[in-house]
Design a protein around this motif. Structure first.
Motif, PDB file in Angstrom:
ATOM      1  N   PHE A  54       0.827  -1.210   0.000  1.00  0.00           N
ATOM      2  CA  PHE A  54       0.000   0.000   0.000  1.00  0.00           C
ATOM      3  C   PHE A  54       0.857   1.253   0.000  1.00  0.00           C
ATOM      4  O   PHE A  54       0.380   2.352  -0.260  1.00  0.00           O
ATOM      5  CB  PHE A  54      -0.943   0.022   1.213  1.00  0.00           C
ATOM      6  N   PRO A  74      -0.127  -4.339  -4.649  1.00  0.00           N
ATOM      7  CA  PRO A  74      -0.650  -5.253  -3.623  1.00  0.00           C
ATOM      8  C   PRO A  74      -1.229  -6.544  -4.195  1.00  0.00           C
ATOM      9  O   PRO A  74      -1.075  -7.620  -3.607  1.00  0.00           O
ATOM     10  CB  PRO A  74      -1.753  -4.453  -2.934  1.00  0.00           C
ATOM     11  N   ASP A  75      -1.893  -6.446  -5.364  1.00  0.00           N
ATOM     12  CA  ASP A  75      -2.566  -7.633  -5.905  1.00  0.00           C
ATOM     13  C   ASP A  75      -1.596  -8.648  -6.493  1.00  0.00           C
ATOM     14  O   ASP A  75      -2.003  -9.755  -6.839  1.00  0.00           O
ATOM     15  CB  ASP A  75      -3.632  -7.234  -6.935  1.00  0.00           C
ATOM     16  N   LYS A  76      -0.308  -8.272  -6.626  1.00  0.00           N
ATOM     17  CA  LYS A  76       0.664  -9.211  -7.194  1.00  0.00           C
ATOM     18  C   LYS A  76       1.588  -9.784  -6.113  1.00  0.00           C
ATOM     19  O   LYS A  76       2.541 -10.477  -6.412  1.00  0.00           O
ATOM     20  CB  LYS A  76       1.509  -8.501  -8.259  1.00  0.00           C
ATOM     21  N   PHE A 100     -14.210 -13.613  -2.156  1.00  0.00           N
ATOM     22  CA  PHE A 100     -13.819 -12.415  -2.903  1.00  0.00           C
ATOM     23  C   PHE A 100     -12.416 -12.521  -3.485  1.00  0.00           C
ATOM     24  O   PHE A 100     -12.187 -12.163  -4.632  1.00  0.00           O
ATOM     25  CB  PHE A 100     -13.905 -11.198  -1.972  1.00  0.00           C
ATOM     26  N   LYS A 104      -9.579 -14.663  -8.620  1.00  0.00           N
ATOM     27  CA  LYS A 104      -8.447 -14.459  -9.521  1.00  0.00           C
ATOM     28  C   LYS A 104      -7.426 -15.603  -9.469  1.00  0.00           C
ATOM     29  O   LYS A 104      -6.410 -15.561 -10.124  1.00  0.00           O
ATOM     30  CB  LYS A 104      -7.751 -13.133  -9.183  1.00  0.00           C
TER      31      LYS A 104
ATOM     32  N   ARG B 196      -7.750  -4.613  -3.165  1.00  0.00           N
ATOM     33  CA  ARG B 196      -6.468  -4.704  -3.861  1.00  0.00           C
ATOM     34  C   ARG B 196      -5.647  -5.843  -3.263  1.00  0.00           C
ATOM     35  O   ARG B 196      -5.021  -6.621  -3.977  1.00  0.00           O
ATOM     36  CB  ARG B 196      -5.684  -3.382  -3.722  1.00  0.00           C
ATOM     37  N   LEU B 200      -7.415  -7.971  -6.641  1.00  0.00           N
ATOM     38  CA  LEU B 200      -8.128  -7.318  -7.722  1.00  0.00           C
ATOM     39  C   LEU B 200      -7.329  -6.137  -8.266  1.00  0.00           C
ATOM     40  O   LEU B 200      -6.649  -5.448  -7.515  1.00  0.00           O
ATOM     41  CB  LEU B 200      -9.501  -6.826  -7.234  1.00  0.00           C
ATOM     42  N   SER B 201      -7.439  -5.909  -9.571  1.00  0.00           N
ATOM     43  CA  SER B 201      -6.776  -4.755 -10.170  1.00  0.00           C
ATOM     44  C   SER B 201      -7.590  -3.505  -9.826  1.00  0.00           C
ATOM     45  O   SER B 201      -8.716  -3.595  -9.364  1.00  0.00           O
ATOM     46  CB  SER B 201      -6.695  -4.920 -11.677  1.00  0.00           C
ATOM     47  N   GLU B 204     -10.965  -3.539 -11.485  1.00  0.00           N
ATOM     48  CA  GLU B 204     -11.920  -4.480 -10.868  1.00  0.00           C
ATOM     49  C   GLU B 204     -12.404  -3.968  -9.519  1.00  0.00           C
ATOM     50  O   GLU B 204     -13.574  -4.132  -9.165  1.00  0.00           O
ATOM     51  CB  GLU B 204     -11.255  -5.845 -10.682  1.00  0.00           C
TER      52      GLU B 204
END
Lengths: 360, 294
Positions: A54, A74-76, A100, A104, B196, B200-201, B204
């Motif tokens: 973040f 953050p999502d990776k 949720f 992915k 995030r 999620l991107s 999204e």
């Protein structure tokens, strides 16, 4: 087991002129319950947010399991976070909240169902799938947040003061439960807290932070018994500070003159130099003995009881040592305020229990 | 006697509530319910001649409405114009509110005040100023003519549906800003961070979290713009011309120069019913949409 599972290399984070995290380097082991402990504004939450992605560091780099994640969003990242306010999405129910983060990961419906069922059982929330955030208690919300993060099977779970909003009884229960859970699943936990008791009771290792720097990084018992500086000694548990100055060394030990008490020989773990006046002696309240009669301990002082507070499992005495204008705190399990006549008592200290610390 | 009343009053919460509400209730009855009842009853009468009205109740005026293709097409056009105005307003106001709510750190209030500043002048003045901008010899045309981009003034700018849409969009935008801003501002940023964190991107996250959570504001904005613009008659009257005429202009004419008060009342009732129906559909579908999105 990987000793350098998470590597934090020279990480700094500046917000304008404020150095929230100031050139910090250390490693976290795989499968470890690691705590970042410190007062508010010490940089512990910023460090956690840097790990989560973040925030991005001003300097330095971060590695998890050998790969550099410094620039990843953050999502990776292979991390998931339990937020301080839990951040349970209010527009979807518990089950949808937990699912949720799974959409992915490319799982089949059966795998998703199995993971959700397993994690619900793990956090003991079976039967709550249809509830919404507003229909849950604080403790249940905390479990949902935990389940939502764990269901993704992250390499590292980040927890930002997750117990802060719970009442004392529930907090104690959750401490034990979190600890058991972590050992069971074996995921590395990085736990941020300002509560020293919480950090000490749950963690394998604790990093005490202040002003953006690590003050000490060690196992909880080391932190308590052998604090490396005044900040740590003061922040972890309670202690009494006595002014002192060092004289000559004697092997592992050193001769010190404690103000108003005289000369003594104490252990010198921190290798404090000779003839320094910038030192203090720290003595924990419970390492001292309070008694009606004189004892044969290394130091025995006559004192007057100023104030007592009854804490249930022990009583805390605030005593004024005769001849010294200083209030010392002593705890005892055996005496209470009715045990002493005329408020006079003796307090005894063993030289073993004195920690010698350097002022900054 | 007085004492008894006082005891009753101090014990009953309902009595207190109603007495606090009574001025407003009185006003609503006076200016809403009574005119509404009058309108409904007039819609069941028959205009016999200029001065004469037959008070025998009948549904014939409603049948008249649907038999006159002009009225039906004006109703459809009113709804269509309002729908386009609402859509454009949402598409322009939402990003602005999003920006203020999440990216402006200081002086958010100043931004809002500046955005709503044009709306401190009267509605009528703003409509007239659009007339000056869009007119044949208006600001827009003379600039384009002067620059040599066009050789003749663009006539479709004025007295057209487009002119009505532009003017209404501008006139009502401020009313969309506030509900949208409030609903976005209320969203705890940790929801966005959590999404995030859960993989999620940014794109999204917007559709799965931010937008669903801002839906109350979106519904509010839709209703606040749609309801008054359907019935607006000032803008179409001043800059709509014959092309941009809406049902409300016709209703006004029935009460005025055409002098068919019962048909006017029936048209107004049909319009009111249409608005209520559309409002109900919008609320229901957006609620559905929220569940679908998540």
């Amino acid at each position: 087991m990987n000793e350098n599972f998470i590597q934090i290399n020279g990480i700094s984070k500046h917000f304008g002129n404020v150095k929230a995290v100031d050139d910090v380097s250390f490693s976290i082991k795989e499968g470890e319950f690691f705590s970042l402990l410190g007062p508010s504004g010490c940089g512990k939450t910023t460090l956690l947010r840097l790990l989560a992605g973040f925030e991005y560091p001003t300097n330095g780099n971060l590695l998890i399991d050998g790969s550099d994640i410094t620039a990843l969003p953050p999502d990776k990242r292979p991390t998931n976070m339990v937020f301080q306010n839990y951040a349970i999405f209010p527009h979807i129910n518990v089950e949808q909240n937990i699912k949720f983060g799974l959409r992915k990961l490319g799982l089949t419906d059966d795998e998703i169902k199995k993971r959700v069922d397993d994690v619900l059982a793990l956090v003991k929330l079976e039967g709550y799938e249809e509830r919404f955030s507003g229909q849950l208690s604080g403790g249940q919300r905390q479990r949902v947040a935990l389940a939502r993060a764990l269901v993704r099977q992250p390499k590292v779970l980040l927890l930002d003061e997750p117990l802060g909003a719970l009442d004392k009884k529930l907090r104690d229960e959750m401490q034990l439960e979190l600890r058991t859970l972590q050992k069971e699943i074996g995921i590395t936990f990085v736990f941020v807290t300002h509560d020293q008791q919480e950090a000490i009771s749950m963690s394998d290792r604790v990093a005490v932070m202040s002003e953006g720097k690590i003050q000490q990084l060690s196992a909880p018992n080391e932190l308590y018994k052998n604090p490396e500086n005044i900040f740590v000694s003061d922040f972890i548990g309670e202690t009494n500070f006595l002014k002192a100055s060092t004289k000559s060394k004697d092997g592992d030990q050193i001769n010190v003159a404690i103000e108003d008490l005289g000369d003594f020989k104490v252990k010198n773990n921190l290798n404090i130099p000779e003839n320094s006046s910038d030192v203090v002696c720290s003595v924990r309240p419970e390492s001292m003995m309070i008694s009606r009669d004189k004892s044969d301990w290394d130091i025995c002082l006559e004192a007057k009881i100023n104030q007592t507070s009854y804490l249930g499992e022990m009583t805390r005495f605030y005593v004024e040592v005769s001849g010294i204008n200083k209030v010392i705190t002593v705890s005892s399990q055996h005496f209470d305020n009715q045990s002493f006549e005329n408020n006079t008592c003796f307090i005894s200290i063993s030289l073993e229990d004195i920690s010698l610390l350097q002022k900054k | 006697m007085f004492q008894a009343w006082r005891n009753l009053y101090s014990k009953s919460d309902n009595a207190k509530a109603y007495s606090l509400l009574s001025p407003a209730l009185f006003l609503i009855i006076l200016v809403m319910l009574i005119p509404m009842a009058l309108m409904l009853s007039f819609s069941s009468f028959t205009q016999v001649s200029m001065m004469e009205i037959d008070f025998t109740p009948t549904f014939q005026r409603y049948i008249d409405f649907f038999e006159k293709s002009l009225l039906v097409s004006l109703l459809i056009k009113s709804v269509k114009i309002s729908f386009i105005v609402t859509l454009i307003t949402l598409l322009t106001a939402y990003p602005v509110c999003y920006y203020i709510a999440f990216y402006v750190k200081k002086n958010k209030m100043l931004w809002l005040v500046l955005l709503t500043l044009p709306f401190w002048t009267s509605y009528l003045l703003r409509v007239f100023s659009w007339k000056i901008i869009l007119g044949t010899k208006g600001v827009f045309n003379s600039t384009l003519l002067g620059a040599g981009i066009i050789s003749e003034p663009l006539t479709f700018l004025m007295y057209s549906e487009e002119a009505v849409i532009i003017t209404l969009t501008h006139a009502w935008a401020a009313f969309a800003l506030l509900p949208l801003y409030v609903s976005l501002e209320k969203i705890d940023f940790s929801y966005i961070e959590a999404a995030r964190d859960l993989g999620l991107s940014k794109f999204e996250v917007f559709w799965k979290v931010t937008f669903p959570l801002s839906l109350p504001g979106v519904i509010g904005a839709i209703l606040i713009i749609f309801i008054p613009t359907v019935g607006d008659y000032v803008t179409p009257a001043l800059i709509g011309g014959t092309e941009g005429r809406m049902l409300s202009n016709m209703i006004q004419a029935y009460f005025g120069k055409i002098n068919n008060i019962p048909l006017g009342a029936a048209s107004a009732t049909i319009m009111l019913t249409t608005v209520i129906l559309i409002t109900a559909i919008v609320s229901y579908t957006t609620k559905r949409l929220t569940q679908r999105l998540s």
